[in-house]
Design a protein around this motif. Sequence first.
Motif, mmCIF file in Angstrom:
data_model
loop_
_atom_site.group_PDB
_atom_site.id
_atom_site.type_symbol
_atom_site.label_atom_id
_atom_site.label_comp_id
_atom_site.label_asym_id
_atom_site.label_seq_id
_atom_site.Cartn_x
_atom_site.Cartn_y
_atom_site.Cartn_z
ATOM 1 N N GLU A 1 1.070 -1.192 -0.029
ATOM 2 C CA GLU A 1 0.206 0.059 0.100
ATOM 3 C C GLU A 1 0.875 1.230 -0.071
ATOM 4 O O GLU A 1 1.916 1.265 0.518
ATOM 5 C CB GLU A 1 -0.850 -0.035 1.367
ATOM 6 N N TYR A 2 0.324 2.291 -0.500
ATOM 7 C CA TYR A 2 1.031 3.541 -0.883
ATOM 8 C C TYR A 2 1.743 4.128 0.506
ATOM 9 O O TYR A 2 2.853 4.155 0.683
ATOM 10 C CB TYR A 2 0.065 4.814 -1.135
ATOM 11 N N THR B 1 4.700 1.784 1.391
ATOM 12 C CA THR B 1 5.679 2.078 0.235
ATOM 13 C C THR B 1 6.655 3.278 0.754
ATOM 14 O O THR B 1 7.476 3.136 0.875
ATOM 15 C CB THR B 1 4.825 2.225 -1.021
#
Length: 78
Positions: A26-27, A30
Motif C-alpha cells: 500500500e502507498y 511504500t
Amino acid sequence: MGNIHWDSDAKTAKIRILDASEYRTEYRDTLKDMEFTLVHELIHLELSGLPRTDASHRDEENAADQMAGALLRLDRPQ
Ligand SMILES: [Zn+2]
C-alpha cells in the motif's frame, strides 16, 4: 530495496531506491519503506570510514537496520 555507492576522494555518493511503482504494498507502507531505505543507506555513508570486510558486512547491515529504525521512531513516535 536500495543501495549506495560513494567516492570518498570526490566526496560524492549516489543512493538508489526502488521506484514506488515497483512496490507491491500500500502507498503508505511504500513511502515508509522508501524512507527507511534512504536512512539505512545514509547510515552506510556515515560508516564508510570504518574498516569493512565481507565478514563485517552482515553486522553492518544489521546495525544500519537497527539505527534506521531507531532514528525513524525518534522522528515519528507511535
Ligand atoms: Zn545496507
